[in-house]
Design a protein around this motif. Structure first.
Motif, PDB file in Angstrom:
ATOM      1  N   LEU A   1       0.805  -1.217   0.000  1.00 53.78           N
ATOM      2  CA  LEU A   1       0.000   0.000   0.000  1.00 53.78           C
ATOM      3  C   LEU A   1       0.846   1.278   0.000  1.00 53.78           C
ATOM      4  CD1 LEU A   1      -2.854   1.019  -0.108  1.00 53.78           C
ATOM      5  CD2 LEU A   1      -2.942   0.948   2.378  1.00 53.78           C
ATOM      6  N   PRO A   2       1.918   1.381   0.802  1.00 52.86           N
ATOM      7  CA  PRO A   2       2.744   2.600   0.738  1.00 52.86           C
ATOM      8  C   PRO A   2       3.357   2.826  -0.650  1.00 52.86           C
ATOM      9  CG  PRO A   2       3.226   1.378   2.733  1.00 52.86           C
ATOM     10  CD  PRO A   2       2.339   0.512   1.902  1.00 52.86           C
ATOM     11  N   THR A   3       3.762   1.754  -1.304  1.00 53.80           N
ATOM     12  CA  THR A   3       4.321   1.876  -2.652  1.00 53.80           C
ATOM     13  C   THR A   3       3.253   2.371  -3.615  1.00 53.80           C
ATOM     14  OG1 THR A   3       5.849   0.072  -2.194  1.00 53.80           O
ATOM     15  CG2 THR A   3       5.477   0.623  -4.506  1.00 53.80           C
ATOM     16  N   LEU A   4       2.054   1.837  -3.490  1.00 55.81           N
ATOM     17  CA  LEU A   4       0.950   2.261  -4.341  1.00 55.81           C
ATOM     18  C   LEU A   4       0.622   3.732  -4.120  1.00 55.81           C
ATOM     19  CD1 LEU A   4      -1.132   1.343  -6.406  1.00 55.81           C
ATOM     20  CD2 LEU A   4      -2.625   0.706  -4.507  1.00 55.81           C
ATOM     21  N   GLN A   5       0.675   4.190  -2.882  1.00 57.02           N
ATOM     22  CA  GLN A   5       0.421   5.606  -2.591  1.00 57.02           C
ATOM     23  C   GLN A   5       1.509   6.489  -3.199  1.00 57.02           C
ATOM     24  OE1 GLN A   5       0.085   5.321   1.684  1.00 57.02           O
ATOM     25  NE2 GLN A   5      -2.135   5.524   1.591  1.00 57.02           N
ATOM     26  N   THR A   6       2.747   6.050  -3.131  1.00 60.49           N
ATOM     27  CA  THR A   6       3.843   6.815  -3.711  1.00 60.49           C
ATOM     28  C   THR A   6       3.697   6.911  -5.225  1.00 60.49           C
ATOM     29  OG1 THR A   6       5.310   6.080  -1.946  1.00 60.49           O
ATOM     30  CG2 THR A   6       6.355   6.951  -3.928  1.00 60.49           C
ATOM     31  N   VAL A   7       3.380   5.804  -5.856  1.00 61.60           N
ATOM     32  CA  VAL A   7       3.182   5.805  -7.307  1.00 61.60           C
ATOM     33  C   VAL A   7       2.023   6.725  -7.676  1.00 61.60           C
ATOM     34  CG1 VAL A   7       2.460   4.368  -9.259  1.00 61.60           C
ATOM     35  CG2 VAL A   7       4.190   3.533  -7.668  1.00 61.60           C
ATOM     36  N   SER A   8       0.967   6.709  -6.902  1.00 60.31           N
ATOM     37  CA  SER A   8      -0.190   7.561  -7.162  1.00 60.31           C
ATOM     38  C   SER A   8       0.184   9.041  -7.031  1.00 60.31           C
ATOM     39  CB  SER A   8      -1.318   7.219  -6.190  1.00 60.31           C
ATOM     40  OG  SER A   8      -2.415   8.062  -6.395  1.00 60.31           O
ATOM     41  N   GLU A   9       0.962   9.395  -6.034  1.00 55.30           N
ATOM     42  CA  GLU A   9       1.387  10.786  -5.854  1.00 55.30           C
ATOM     43  C   GLU A   9       2.267  11.239  -7.016  1.00 55.30           C
ATOM     44  OE1 GLU A   9       3.279  10.933  -2.056  1.00 55.30           O
ATOM     45  OE2 GLU A   9       1.407  10.590  -0.964  1.00 55.30           O
ATOM     46  N   ILE A  10       3.179  10.387  -7.433  1.00 55.49           N
ATOM     47  CA  ILE A  10       4.052  10.730  -8.556  1.00 55.49           C
ATOM     48  C   ILE A  10       3.230  10.879  -9.832  1.00 55.49           C
ATOM     49  CG2 ILE A  10       5.915   9.868 -10.028  1.00 55.49           C
ATOM     50  CD1 ILE A  10       7.088   8.564  -7.448  1.00 55.49           C
ATOM     51  N   ALA A  11       2.291   9.969 -10.056  1.00 52.70           N
ATOM     52  CA  ALA A  11       1.454  10.030 -11.243  1.00 52.70           C
ATOM     53  C   ALA A  11       0.603  11.292 -11.259  1.00 52.70           C
ATOM     54  CB  ALA A  11       0.562   8.795 -11.328  1.00 52.70           C
ATOM     55  N   SER A  12       0.128  11.724 -10.097  1.00 49.55           N
ATOM     56  CA  SER A  12      -0.704  12.930 -10.050  1.00 49.55           C
ATOM     57  C   SER A  12       0.089  14.177 -10.394  1.00 49.55           C
ATOM     58  CB  SER A  12      -1.354  13.079  -8.677  1.00 49.55           C
ATOM     59  OG  SER A  12      -0.392  13.416  -7.697  1.00 49.55           O
ATOM     60  N   ILE A  13       1.394  14.118 -10.249  1.00 46.18           N
ATOM     61  CA  ILE A  13       2.247  15.262 -10.621  1.00 46.18           C
ATOM     62  C   ILE A  13       2.681  15.149 -12.080  1.00 46.18           C
ATOM     63  CG2 ILE A  13       4.491  16.345 -10.206  1.00 46.18           C
ATOM     64  CD1 ILE A  13       4.144  15.452  -7.248  1.00 46.18           C
ATOM     65  N   VAL A  14       3.082  13.976 -12.502  1.00 41.82           N
ATOM     66  CA  VAL A  14       3.691  13.788 -13.821  1.00 41.82           C
ATOM     67  C   VAL A  14       2.662  13.734 -14.951  1.00 41.82           C
ATOM     68  CG1 VAL A  14       5.073  12.176 -15.200  1.00 41.82           C
ATOM     69  CG2 VAL A  14       5.724  12.671 -12.852  1.00 41.82           C
ATOM     70  N   LEU A  15       1.532  13.084 -14.746  1.00 39.48           N
ATOM     71  CA  LEU A  15       0.582  12.882 -15.841  1.00 39.48           C
ATOM     72  C   LEU A  15       0.018  14.176 -16.424  1.00 39.48           C
ATOM     73  CD1 LEU A  15      -1.250   9.605 -14.834  1.00 39.48           C
ATOM     74  CD2 LEU A  15       0.481   9.964 -16.584  1.00 39.48           C
ATOM     75  N   PRO A  16      -0.332  15.174 -15.625  1.00 37.41           N
ATOM     76  CA  PRO A  16      -0.798  16.421 -16.247  1.00 37.41           C
ATOM     77  C   PRO A  16       0.283  17.092 -17.105  1.00 37.41           C
ATOM     78  CG  PRO A  16      -1.471  16.369 -13.965  1.00 37.41           C
ATOM     79  CD  PRO A  16      -0.541  15.205 -14.175  1.00 37.41           C
ATOM     80  N   ILE A  17       1.524  17.018 -16.673  1.00 32.72           N
ATOM     81  CA  ILE A  17       2.628  17.586 -17.449  1.00 32.72           C
ATOM     82  C   ILE A  17       2.775  16.842 -18.768  1.00 32.72           C
ATOM     83  CG2 ILE A  17       5.131  17.952 -17.495  1.00 32.72           C
ATOM     84  CD1 ILE A  17       4.922  18.251 -14.385  1.00 32.72           C
ATOM     85  N   LEU A  18       2.737  15.513 -18.711  1.00 40.36           N
ATOM     86  CA  LEU A  18       2.823  14.714 -19.933  1.00 40.36           C
ATOM     87  C   LEU A  18       1.633  14.978 -20.852  1.00 40.36           C
ATOM     88  CD1 LEU A  18       4.106  11.296 -18.549  1.00 40.36           C
ATOM     89  CD2 LEU A  18       5.399  13.040 -19.788  1.00 40.36           C
ATOM     90  N   GLY A  19       0.462  15.197 -20.275  1.00 40.99           N
ATOM     91  CA  GLY A  19      -0.716  15.504 -21.067  1.00 40.99           C
ATOM     92  C   GLY A  19      -0.564  16.813 -21.830  1.00 40.99           C
ATOM     93  N   VAL A  20      -0.030  17.827 -21.173  1.00 42.74           N
ATOM     94  CA  VAL A  20       0.198  19.113 -21.840  1.00 42.74           C
ATOM     95  C   VAL A  20       1.243  18.963 -22.935  1.00 42.74           C
ATOM     96  CG1 VAL A  20       1.118  21.447 -21.507  1.00 42.74           C
ATOM     97  CG2 VAL A  20      -0.537  20.521 -19.885  1.00 42.74           C
ATOM     98  N   LEU A  21       2.318  18.238 -22.654  1.00 40.71           N
ATOM     99  CA  LEU A  21       3.341  18.018 -23.675  1.00 40.71           C
ATOM    100  C   LEU A  21       2.772  17.284 -24.886  1.00 40.71           C
ATOM    101  CD1 LEU A  21       6.436  17.043 -21.488  1.00 40.71           C
ATOM    102  CD2 LEU A  21       6.091  19.143 -22.784  1.00 40.71           C
ATOM    103  N   TRP A  22       1.949  16.280 -24.650  1.00 41.59           N
ATOM    104  CA  TRP A  22       1.348  15.532 -25.754  1.00 41.59           C
ATOM    105  C   TRP A  22       0.423  16.433 -26.568  1.00 41.59           C
ATOM    106  CZ3 TRP A  22       2.416  11.811 -28.700  1.00 41.59           C
ATOM    107  CH2 TRP A  22       1.451  11.224 -29.501  1.00 41.59           C
TER     108      TRP A  22
END
Length: 57
Positions: free
Chosen positions: A20-41
């Motif tokens: 669960l802690p790993t899943l939370q960390t991945v979720s936090e990273i994804a919430s930061i990175v995915l919008p940036i990748l979306g704008v770049l795309w």
């Protein structure tokens, strides 16, 4: 089939405190990175469309 699915679900539930802690960390990273990748795309798609339109003219 159903028995193995039930066993896998029960095993995942028992092991959830471990991953669960790993899943939370991945979720936090994804919430930061995915919008940036979306704008770049989106920028890439706009540039590609502009190049395509200019080549036609």
């Amino acid at each position: 089939m159903q028995n193995s699915l039930t066993n896998a679900t029960a095993g995942a539930a028992v092991a959830s405190p471990i991953w669960l802690p790993t899943l939370q960390t991945v979720s936090e990273i994804a919430s930061i990175v995915l919008p940036i990748l979306g704008v770049l795309w989106l920028v890439i798609q706009i540039v590609a469309k502009l190049i395509e339109v200019r080549r036609r003219d």
